[in-house]
Write an enzyme that holds these catalytic residues in place. Structure first.
Site, mmCIF file in Angstrom:
data_model
loop_
_atom_site.group_PDB
_atom_site.id
_atom_site.type_symbol
_atom_site.label_atom_id
_atom_site.label_comp_id
_atom_site.label_asym_id
_atom_site.label_seq_id
_atom_site.Cartn_x
_atom_site.Cartn_y
_atom_site.Cartn_z
ATOM 1 C CD GLN A 151 55.081 69.279 14.674
ATOM 2 O OE1 GLN A 151 54.679 70.372 15.059
ATOM 3 N NE2 GLN A 151 54.261 68.309 14.293
ATOM 4 C CG HIS A 159 60.265 72.258 16.887
ATOM 5 N ND1 HIS A 159 58.989 71.773 17.113
ATOM 6 C CD2 HIS A 159 60.149 73.120 15.849
ATOM 7 C CE1 HIS A 159 58.150 72.317 16.247
ATOM 8 N NE2 HIS A 159 58.829 73.139 15.475
ATOM 9 C CB VAL A 217 63.250 68.523 21.674
ATOM 10 C CG1 VAL A 217 62.889 69.731 20.833
ATOM 11 C CG2 VAL A 217 62.420 68.498 22.957
ATOM 12 C CG ASP A 218 61.362 62.561 22.248
ATOM 13 O OD1 ASP A 218 61.592 61.773 21.311
ATOM 14 O OD2 ASP A 218 60.224 63.044 22.460
ATOM 15 N NE ARG A 234 60.278 69.212 27.425
ATOM 16 C CZ ARG A 234 60.161 69.468 26.117
ATOM 17 N NH1 ARG A 234 60.512 70.662 25.649
ATOM 18 N NH2 ARG A 234 59.715 68.563 25.281
ATOM 19 N N GLY A 245 50.442 61.734 15.408
ATOM 20 C CA GLY A 245 50.475 62.349 16.730
ATOM 21 C C GLY A 245 50.724 63.838 16.754
ATOM 22 C CB THR A 246 51.462 66.487 14.836
ATOM 23 O OG1 THR A 246 51.435 67.926 14.746
ATOM 24 C CG2 THR A 246 51.298 65.916 13.445
ATOM 25 C CB SER A 247 47.222 69.466 17.020
ATOM 26 O OG SER A 247 48.245 70.436 17.153
#
Length: 236
Positions: free
Chosen positions: A91, A109, A93-94, A61, A175-177
């Protein structure tokens, strides 16, 4: 026009914004990601069971994240800083938000480009895109592990994120559910009657859409459009 001038914009971003740079997401993985079972490589139990497997997964990743570029959504959020104070709570991690130009980014995160002590979460090392191997030691002599928050671990930045949301004059979700807690609960901390925008082609799991402007578009399409309006002080 709102009664109070809008000065502080807070953005909550999720996997959908990174997906458009070419990074795969949990939502699209069906429980398997690059051939790994998510429960085995993204949980503290998985780490204790098989450290090498977890390290292999995050090494992949980390390399993937280093090889992609920020997309128009990341760059548009950075453009907002020309006129507003902007806090990005992600949210992801990049580091695509930082590379896209955003100056205040809160990572709920953790960060792929960081490693930390197995025992002390405050002992952190910036490793860039380098892999972590068994035997690599943190400054305190313990095994290095990815500095990411796994299932079963607390989210240390959540209280700071909630404070930022509660001070926002405008709130944007991209871009989040909104299915993953505690991050999804941040929507409850907004001040009443502020402008709230939701940019996602799907229908996130909000308790109520009252007061939300839902743009059913991808991040790379919707965020630049909204940014243009906001830079023109057009809040409708």
């Amino acid at each position: 026009m709102p009664n109070k001038p809008i000065e502080h914009i807070v953005v909550l971003s999720g996997a959908g914004i990174s997906a458009e740079s070419g990074l795969s997401t949990f939502r699209d993985s069906g429980g398997l990601w690059e051939g790994f079972d998510i429960n085995e490589v993204a949980s503290i139990e998985g780490w204790y069971r098989n450290r090498e497997k977890v390290l292999d997964f995050y090494n992949i990743r980390r390399k993937q994240a280093a090889d992609v570029e920020p997309n128009p959504a990341h760059k548009a959020l950075a453009d907002l800083e020309k006129e507003y104070q902007v806090t990005v709570i992600t949210q992801n991690v990049d580091d695509l938000h930082e590379r896209g130009g955003s100056s205040e980014v809160i990572h709920l995160h953790g960060k792929l480009r960081e490693a930390r002590s197995e025992d002390d979460p405050d002992v952190i090392v910036d490793i860039g895109d380098k892999p972590i191997s068994i035997g690599d030691e943190a400054p305190d002599g313990t095994q290095l592990r990815p500095n990411v928050v796994w299932f079963g671990e607390p989210v240390p930045m959540i209280s700071i994120a909630a404070e930022r949301v509660s001070s926002a004059d405008l709130f944007m979700v991209v871009g989040t559910s909104l299915a993953v807690y505690p991050a999804a609960g941040l929507t409850d901390y907004t001040k009443p009657d502020i402008k709230k925008y939701l940019i996602d082609p799907g229908t996130p799991e909000l308790f109520s859409f009252d007061g939300w402007n839902h743009m059913k578009e991808s991040a790379a399409s919707g965020v630049p459009k909204l940014t243009k309006k906001l830079l023109n002080r057009d809040y409708e």
